[in-house]
Design a protein around this motif. Sequence first.
Motif, PDB file in Angstrom:
ATOM      1  N   ALA A 129       0.832  -1.199   0.000  1.00 26.14           N
ATOM      2  CA  ALA A 129       0.000   0.000   0.000  1.00 26.14           C
ATOM      3  C   ALA A 129       0.869   1.252   0.000  1.00 26.14           C
ATOM      4  O   ALA A 129       0.559   2.242  -0.670  1.00 26.14           O
ATOM      5  CB  ALA A 129      -0.921  -0.006   1.220  1.00 26.14           C
ATOM      6  N   ALA A 130       1.987   1.205   0.730  1.00 30.56           N
ATOM      7  CA  ALA A 130       2.906   2.343   0.762  1.00 30.56           C
ATOM      8  C   ALA A 130       3.532   2.569  -0.603  1.00 30.56           C
ATOM      9  O   ALA A 130       3.702   3.718  -1.040  1.00 30.56           O
ATOM     10  CB  ALA A 130       3.993   2.108   1.811  1.00 30.56           C
ATOM     11  N   VAL A 131       3.884   1.484  -1.309  1.00 27.85           N
ATOM     12  CA  VAL A 131       4.473   1.606  -2.650  1.00 27.85           C
ATOM     13  C   VAL A 131       3.480   2.270  -3.600  1.00 27.85           C
ATOM     14  O   VAL A 131       3.855   3.159  -4.384  1.00 27.85           O
ATOM     15  CB  VAL A 131       4.898   0.225  -3.173  1.00 27.85           C
ATOM     16  CG1 VAL A 131       5.197   0.281  -4.676  1.00 27.85           C
ATOM     17  CG2 VAL A 131       6.127  -0.272  -2.420  1.00 27.85           C
ATOM     18  N   GLU A 132       2.230   1.845  -3.555  1.00 28.92           N
ATOM     19  CA  GLU A 132       1.218   2.421  -4.438  1.00 28.92           C
ATOM     20  C   GLU A 132       1.070   3.919  -4.178  1.00 28.92           C
ATOM     21  O   GLU A 132       1.015   4.721  -5.114  1.00 28.92           O
ATOM     22  CB  GLU A 132      -0.128   1.715  -4.222  1.00 28.92           C
ATOM     23  CG  GLU A 132      -0.139   0.238  -4.586  1.00 28.92           C
ATOM     24  CD  GLU A 132      -0.183   0.012  -6.089  1.00 28.92           C
ATOM     25  OE1 GLU A 132      -0.393   0.990  -6.833  1.00 28.92           O
ATOM     26  OE2 GLU A 132      -0.012  -1.139  -6.513  1.00 28.92           O
ATOM     27  N   PHE A 133       1.004   4.289  -2.902  1.00 24.26           N
ATOM     28  CA  PHE A 133       0.862   5.697  -2.549  1.00 24.26           C
ATOM     29  C   PHE A 133       2.104   6.484  -2.953  1.00 24.26           C
ATOM     30  O   PHE A 133       2.015   7.595  -3.487  1.00 24.26           O
ATOM     31  CB  PHE A 133       0.627   5.827  -1.045  1.00 24.26           C
ATOM     32  CG  PHE A 133       0.536   7.244  -0.563  1.00 24.26           C
ATOM     33  CD1 PHE A 133      -0.628   7.980  -0.724  1.00 24.26           C
ATOM     34  CD2 PHE A 133       1.620   7.846   0.062  1.00 24.26           C
ATOM     35  CE1 PHE A 133      -0.711   9.292  -0.278  1.00 24.26           C
ATOM     36  CE2 PHE A 133       1.543   9.153   0.510  1.00 24.26           C
ATOM     37  CZ  PHE A 133       0.384   9.880   0.340  1.00 24.26           C
TER      38      PHE A 133
END
Length: 293
Positions: free
Chosen positions: A166-170
Amino acid sequence: MNSANGAAVVVGVDGSEPALRAVRLAAAEAARRHRPLRVVHAFIWPLLRVPVGPLTGAPPGGGLRHQAEELVERAVAEAEATVPGIRVTGEIIDGEASAVLLGESPAAAMIVLGDRGLGGFGALVIGSAAVQVATYADCPVLVARGEEHPDGPVVVGVDGSPASRAAVEFAAEQAAVRDTALHAVHAYRHPGSAGPGDMQPLVYEESELRGEEGRLLAESLAGIHERYPDLPVTREVVRERAVAALTAASRRAVLVVVGSRGRGELAGLLLGSVSHGVLHHSACPVALVRTPD
């Protein structure tokens, strides 16, 4: 992140200079995303049954609520000066800081906080309120600390967990809207176990271990190039503690992004020393992204 049309970037203010820095950061974020900005002040005094109006015989412009109105007005003016023409509103909400911000989060695109402050937001980073907001908010939480290094990348901590995904996507989205690069950092210290109860090997080949960690990082970035074909992406695999690796990367970054739940070096990100290390030592703003339930 709440992507509904009209979802605002919400910034918590308390009249401190760090809060005004957060306002400037939030205004720029709202402008990049073409979203309105919502300035919120948590007004705890009514809960404590403290008189909030002018004292008897005092001028009508006195009292705690009037002070709160003034600090919100200053914050709104700061946002308008930072980004002329921005859509910005301000509101005083009775309640404790973390409860007020968590109440805002379902309809927010992002919550922005200063790294320290006064009054209702005084302990947001160093105390329990930061943990509560970043752990339970229904949107990313951005902490204004250090300085944005405008020519630097968006740095993201990666450990292969759903939270880090989720952090990578953001982080990729942040890098794209900022027209800068994405720099993914994977820190490891020793071989990981394959499952509960598994013992770590006593002997292992460093080159093989590093290759495995590199593959984990590559898998965590899968699909990013397809969604953002023009986004420059660099990778860093380092045998180091996560706090040290991310802090070092933050010295040339515009933003550091971490997931709110993870495993390995990032497992306790919001519950222990890693969270405090990143938030207290990062040389640039930090975004915390919670894994969707």
